[in-house]
Motif scaffolding. Structure first.
Motif, short mmCIF file in Angstrom:
data_model
loop_
_atom_site.label_atom_id
_atom_site.label_comp_id
_atom_site.label_asym_id
_atom_site.label_seq_id
_atom_site.Cartn_x
_atom_site.Cartn_y
_atom_site.Cartn_z
N TRP A 29 -4.28 9.87 -12.49
CA TRP A 29 -3.58 11.29 -12.19
C TRP A 29 -3.87 11.40 -10.88
CZ3 TRP A 29 -7.34 15.33 -10.60
CH2 TRP A 29 -6.88 16.32 -10.10
N LEU A 30 -2.79 11.79 -9.95
CA LEU A 30 -2.68 11.84 -8.39
C LEU A 30 -2.25 13.13 -7.79
CD1 LEU A 30 -1.18 8.28 -7.84
CD2 LEU A 30 -3.57 8.71 -7.53
N ASP A 31 -3.00 13.66 -7.21
CA ASP A 31 -2.43 14.93 -6.29
C ASP A 31 -2.20 14.64 -4.98
OD1 ASP A 31 -2.35 17.23 -4.97
OD2 ASP A 31 -4.24 18.08 -5.31
N ALA A 32 -0.78 14.60 -4.70
CA ALA A 32 -0.08 13.86 -3.62
C ALA A 32 0.11 14.91 -2.51
CB ALA A 32 1.23 13.24 -4.08
N GLY A 33 -1.06 15.52 -2.34
CA GLY A 33 -1.15 16.63 -1.35
C GLY A 33 -1.52 16.45 -0.01
N THR A 34 -2.18 15.18 0.25
CA THR A 34 -2.62 14.71 1.78
C THR A 34 -1.81 13.58 1.93
OG1 THR A 34 -4.43 13.34 0.99
CG2 THR A 34 -4.74 15.78 1.19
N PRO A 35 -1.61 13.33 3.17
CA PRO A 35 -1.11 11.88 3.80
C PRO A 35 -1.68 10.49 2.99
CG PRO A 35 -1.57 13.34 5.71
CD PRO A 35 -2.20 14.08 4.37
N ASP A 36 -2.90 10.74 2.88
CA ASP A 36 -3.46 9.51 2.23
C ASP A 36 -3.22 9.59 0.78
OD1 ASP A 36 -4.55 8.47 4.47
OD2 ASP A 36 -6.53 9.10 3.94
N SER A 37 -3.22 10.48 0.04
CA SER A 37 -2.85 10.70 -1.41
C SER A 37 -1.45 10.28 -1.43
CB SER A 37 -3.30 12.02 -2.04
OG SER A 37 -2.75 13.03 -1.54
N LEU A 38 -0.74 10.96 -0.63
CA LEU A 38 0.95 10.72 -0.74
C LEU A 38 1.18 9.20 -0.77
CD1 LEU A 38 3.71 11.96 -0.94
CD2 LEU A 38 3.72 12.12 1.40
N LEU A 39 0.54 8.63 0.35
CA LEU A 39 0.85 7.18 0.49
C LEU A 39 0.02 6.33 -0.64
CD1 LEU A 39 1.49 4.73 2.18
CD2 LEU A 39 -0.74 4.77 3.28
N GLU A 40 -0.78 6.68 -1.22
CA GLU A 40 -1.60 6.06 -2.30
C GLU A 40 -0.51 6.41 -3.55
OE1 GLU A 40 -5.01 8.15 -3.77
OE2 GLU A 40 -5.43 6.41 -5.12
N ALA A 41 -0.07 7.51 -3.66
CA ALA A 41 0.78 7.66 -4.98
C ALA A 41 2.22 6.57 -4.89
CB ALA A 41 1.30 9.01 -5.05
N SER A 42 2.74 6.52 -3.50
CA SER A 42 3.95 5.92 -3.54
C SER A 42 3.63 4.41 -3.66
CB SER A 42 4.29 5.99 -1.98
OG SER A 42 4.85 7.35 -1.73
N MET A 43 2.38 3.96 -3.31
CA MET A 43 2.17 2.57 -3.47
C MET A 43 1.86 2.32 -4.98
SD MET A 43 -0.35 2.01 -0.16
CE MET A 43 -0.60 0.11 -0.62
N PHE A 44 1.40 3.26 -5.64
CA PHE A 44 1.08 3.16 -7.00
C PHE A 44 2.15 2.92 -7.98
CE2 PHE A 44 0.63 5.09 -11.27
CZ PHE A 44 -0.14 4.38 -11.87
N VAL A 45 3.34 3.85 -7.53
CA VAL A 45 4.41 3.87 -8.15
C VAL A 45 5.36 2.61 -7.89
CG1 VAL A 45 6.85 4.98 -8.27
CG2 VAL A 45 4.62 6.38 -8.39
N GLN A 46 5.21 2.02 -6.76
CA GLN A 46 5.94 0.70 -6.47
C GLN A 46 5.07 -0.48 -7.05
OE1 GLN A 46 4.73 -1.26 -2.66
NE2 GLN A 46 6.81 -1.81 -2.26
N ALA A 47 3.97 -0.36 -7.12
CA ALA A 47 3.47 -1.53 -7.81
C ALA A 47 3.91 -1.66 -9.52
CB ALA A 47 1.72 -1.52 -7.78
N VAL A 48 3.84 -0.47 -9.95
CA VAL A 48 3.89 -0.24 -11.69
C VAL A 48 5.49 -0.66 -11.61
CG1 VAL A 48 4.25 1.41 -13.49
CG2 VAL A 48 2.23 1.45 -12.05
N GLU A 49 6.36 -0.15 -10.80
CA GLU A 49 7.74 -0.39 -11.26
C GLU A 49 8.15 -1.79 -10.92
OE1 GLU A 49 9.58 4.24 -10.30
OE2 GLU A 49 10.10 2.47 -9.05
#
Length: 303
Positions: A228-248
């Motif tokens: 579960w990610l809350d993409a509301g800060t610069p760090d969490s937005l980057l973390e979310a993007s990297m997570f999605v990229q890795a899974v995909e």
């Protein structure tokens, strides 16, 4: 609609200023920022779709409304009915039920925050279980490292919800309340009954507390291995993007591919999917839709 279940309405809360992401959000809504290869709003919308929701109200600001309409339209390409409403000024998450009163009507409703991303095994059955329980409220909770930053839910010895506290200094558990909720239709009346908090907003945790006091609140725990990610800060937005990229990249399947979910649910036909594919042809997303159309997609378990 799932067999034997009442229609479920869905609300995506995509208002707010996105101040934690400024200056990026000075010119664009936070929920339209990219999380790897798609707009952030695709992720919460996909959650509602996996729960079987086809009627959605997206709440945003007056300035951002045209952008959402360009991105999502009326939902025809997804076999859905997407409507829009405006939150005039910040009034809290629970204000969504005031704004969406006519949209909700007498149906149960699921509310998801526009910056929340969920991914994990067997998520769809969890969603279907929550929507089948429409006599009260269901929250989704996830263990976090620092629960003091979140609303926290605690439990008694039998596993029933015992308490709800917003950003406690001494948390009674490690479980944070995520931005995903299911409510019976009377949530509109409950939301009207609560007073604004000290910051002048109607808080969602106060709505949940009413259901808890009535013995009608359940919690669905998102366990180990669930993200579960809350993409509301610069760090969490980057973390979310990297997570999605890795899974995909690892699995060859997309997370939150709305057209894939609609296709596997039988909400759209081949011509509708082909039309959407043509709009996006030449992009990685378009190539993935081509695979979906030809039976080579990921099976639709997109969150």
């Amino acid at each position: 609609m799932l067999a034997g279940m009442r229609p479920l309405r869905g609300i995506v809360m995509a208002a707010g200023t996105g101040s934690r992401l400024a200056p990026v959000t000075l010119g664009v809504s936070k929920h339209l920022l990219p999380v790897y290869d798609k707009p952030m709003v695709f992720y919460p919308l996909s959650v509602l779709m996996l729960a079987g929701v086809r009627d959605v109200l997206l709440i945003t600001t007056k300035d951002d409304l045209p952008a959402y309409q360009r991105v999502l339209g009326q939902g025809d390409h997804l076999g859905m009915d997407i409507r829009y409403a405006i939150q005039q000024q910040p009034g809290g998450i629970a204000e969504a039920f005031h704004i969406g009163r006519d949209f909700i009507g007498s149906d149960p409703v699921s509310l998801v925050l526009g910056d929340n991303i969920f991914y994990g095994h067997a998520f769809t059955p969890m969603l279907q279980k929550a929507r089948a329980t429409n006599t009260g409220a269901t929250l989704f909770a996830h263990a976090v490292h620092d629960p003091r930053r979140f609303g926290v839910v605690s439990f008694d010895a039998d596993g029933a919800v015992q308490g709800l506290v917003e950003k406690p200094q001494n948390p009674a558990s490690q479980y944070a309340v995520t931005g995903l909720y299911f409510f019976s239709a009377d949530v509109v009346d409950v939301a009207v009954s609560i007073a604004p908090s000290a910051r002048g907003e109607r808080e969602i945790i106060d709505v949940l507390e009413v259901y808890r006091q009535q013995g009608r609140l359940q919690a669905q725990l998102l366990g180990r291995g669930f993200t579960w990610l809350d993409a509301g800060t610069p760090d969490s937005l980057l973390e979310a993007s990297m997570f999605v990229q890795a899974v995909e990249h690892r699995q060859g399947m997309k997370i939150a591919c709305l057209e894939e979910i609609a296709w596997n649910a039988g909400w759209i036909n081949a011509q509708t999917l082909l039309t959407r594919l043509d709009q996006l042809r030449g992009t990685p997303y378009g190539r993935y839709l081509d695979c979906v159309l030809n039976g080579q997609g990921g099976g639709g378990q997109s969150t």
